[in-house]
Design an enzyme around this catalytic site. Structure first.
Site, PDB file in Angstrom:
ATOM      1  N   THR A 126       0.821  -1.215   0.000  1.00  0.00           N
ATOM      2  CA  THR A 126       0.000   0.000   0.000  1.00  0.00           C
ATOM      3  C   THR A 126       0.859   1.272   0.000  1.00  0.00           C
ATOM      4  OG1 THR A 126      -1.693  -1.205   1.183  1.00  0.00           O
ATOM      5  CG2 THR A 126      -1.802   1.185   1.338  1.00  0.00           C
ATOM      6  N   SER A 132      -6.627   0.307  -2.444  1.00  0.00           N
ATOM      7  CA  SER A 132      -7.386  -0.758  -3.120  1.00  0.00           C
ATOM      8  C   SER A 132      -6.822  -1.039  -4.505  1.00  0.00           C
ATOM      9  CB  SER A 132      -8.856  -0.351  -3.249  1.00  0.00           C
ATOM     10  OG  SER A 132      -9.470  -0.385  -1.985  1.00  0.00           O
ATOM     11  N   ASP A 239      -4.021 -13.961  -1.231  1.00  0.00           N
ATOM     12  CA  ASP A 239      -4.973 -15.083  -1.147  1.00  0.00           C
ATOM     13  C   ASP A 239      -4.767 -15.816   0.189  1.00  0.00           C
ATOM     14  OD1 ASP A 239      -6.096 -14.644  -3.626  1.00  0.00           O
ATOM     15  OD2 ASP A 239      -4.953 -16.210  -4.657  1.00  0.00           O
ATOM     16  N   HIS A 337     -23.730  -6.455  27.133  1.00  0.00           N
ATOM     17  CA  HIS A 337     -23.055  -5.935  28.329  1.00  0.00           C
ATOM     18  C   HIS A 337     -23.629  -4.584  28.785  1.00  0.00           C
ATOM     19  CE1 HIS A 337     -20.060  -9.036  27.513  1.00  0.00           C
ATOM     20  NE2 HIS A 337     -19.437  -8.733  28.638  1.00  0.00           N
ATOM     21  N   GLU A 362      -6.009  -5.938   4.164  1.00  0.00           N
ATOM     22  CA  GLU A 362      -5.829  -7.063   3.212  1.00  0.00           C
ATOM     23  C   GLU A 362      -6.930  -7.087   2.163  1.00  0.00           C
ATOM     24  OE1 GLU A 362      -3.913 -10.565   4.219  1.00  0.00           O
ATOM     25  OE2 GLU A 362      -2.656  -9.600   5.717  1.00  0.00           O
TER      26      GLU A 362
END
Ligand code: CAA
Length: 380
Positions: A126, A132, A239, A337, A362
């Site tokens: 990145t 992306s 992957d 909670h 990822e």
């Protein structure tokens, strides 16, 4: 589909569960608060084989298989998601890519010590303007004799500061996915430095940093794979990485479910335990269904990879579903909670923050859907 785990897989899962409960869980909240890198715990994990789980025995790894690895990673994430993301990037993307594409020399120099946990791997794809869409990267590697000169900035790099080796992706030709190459870069190179350290919402004990390259000379022998092969290395690494993130998401959600069950059995309102109210019983039932559905997708993706089949779609489905499930389940855990769920004294507050990034890193879940659709329909 009933998964029958082997004796060895069950043993590894148990070992990871015991280690996580004893070594990681007691420190996780404090590390979240102080952002302390879990160096001691990683050292112990290296000794136990958790940092070379997918590496072949030839290079000192466990060769435990992706299913056992996924089970162990979920257990680690159940206790500390920060430690789990370090483990995931190291094992799935870094060790996996070096084993698959590295030369014998590179495997001896990097893979063997990484499998023993001597240092941690980072993956630098990145950039500030290329998230992306990694093909838009502008970091360059220009050949100069038997070196490449690297210039550019990498962003949001997990373990970029505390790791010992970085798989760096840079442009060796002007255009296209085949103009990207991978390099094994270490912190001793002049012109390579760590830039800003991000102050994150969750997974705070893992460092996420900028890496800066300013006329950094990297020997050509440090190229991973061949010139132009970098994008393929990154995509196939992802992957595997996405199965890791799916396993991590599952672990966080399991922890949130376990805490919710514990809390609802002990907290009394209107004269009875919360676990007696149908509204909350159904919430717990929905959370458990969601966790189990994700578990099957995660185990399926791990098994597909372990069988050596194309796991691209299965990995993206597991990552996408498990991360969205983790957000739902950690949110419901806070609801169960009540006000206590919103304060840091209770672990569900951390689980909720730790889960948030899993639909983003990822590959965002929008990207996962593109990947799944491409696998089913072909590229447009
Ligand atoms: N395995 C092997 N090769 C692959 C592949 C895969 N899974 N996917 C694509 N490729 C190859 C293609 O075959 C193609 O090769 P040829 O040029 O030889 O035909 C090449 O790569 C280009 O493929 P595309 O045209 O499909 O590439 P694209 O630019 O359209 O991108 C994408 C596809 C799926 C959107 C990809 O860009 C992507 O995954 N983006 C998200 C990036 C990402 O996940 N970043 C995460 C950063 S790492 C991180 O977060 C780790 C951390 O620290 C926690």
């Amino acid at each position: 589909m009933a998964f029958e785990l082997t004796k060895e897989q069950l043993m590894i899962q148990k070992m990871a569960r015991e280690f996580a409960a004893k070594e990681l869980a007691p420190l996780a909240a404090e590390r979240d608060r102080t952002h302390e890198y879990p160096a001691d715990s990683l050292k112990k994990m290296g000794d136990l084989g958790f940092l070379g789980m997918l590496v072949s025995e030839k290079y000192g790894g466990e060769n435990a298989g992706t299913v056992a690895y996924s089970l162990a990673l979920s257990e680690i994430a159940c206790a500390c998601a920060s430690t789990a993301v370090i483990m995931s990037v190291h094992n799935s993307i870094c060790c996996g890519s070096i084993e698959k594409y590295g030369t014998e020399e590179q495997k001896e120099e990097f893979l063997r010590p990484m499998a023993a946990g001597a240092f941690i791997g980072a993956f630098a794809l990145t950039e500030p303007e290329a998230g992306s869409d990694p093909q838009a990267m502008t970091c360059t590697a220009v050949r100069d004799g038997d070196h490449y000169i690297i210039n550019g900035t990498k962003r949001f790099i997990t373990s970029g500061k505390n790791g010992g080796v970085v798989i760096l992706l840079a442009r060796t030709a002007e255009k296209g996915s085949r103009g990207i190459s991978a390099f094994l870069v270490t912190h001793d190179f002049a012109g390579f430095s760590v830039g800003r350290i991000e102050d994150k919402m969750g997974q705070c004990a893992s460092d996420t940093v900028d890496l800066l390259f300013n006329d950094c000379r990297v020997p050509a022998s440090r190229m991973l794979g061949s010139e132009g092969e970098g994008f393929k290395i990154a995509m196939s690494g992802l992957d595997a990485g996405r199965i890791g993130i799916a396993s991590l998401s599952l672990g966080i959600a399991q922890a949130a479910l376990d805490e919710s069950i514990r809390y609802s059995r002990n907290r009394k309102q209107f004269g009875q335990n919360l676990s007696g109210f149908q509204g909350l019983r159904w919430m717990i039932a929905d959370m458990a269904m969601d966790v189990e559905a994700a578990r099957l997708l995660v185990l399926n993706a791990a098994a597909v990879k372990e069988h050596g089949e194309n796991c691209t779609a299965a990995a993206s489905m597991a990552k996408c579903y498990a991360s969205e499930m983790a957000q739902r389940v950690t949110g419901q855990a806070i609801q169960i909670h009540g006000g206590y769920g919103y304060i840091k004294e209770y672990p569900v507050e951390r689980f909720y923050r730790d889960a948030r990034i899993t639909t983003i890193y990822e590959g965002t879940n929008q990207i996962q859907r593109i990947v799944i659709a491409n696998e089913l329909l072909g590229r447009q």
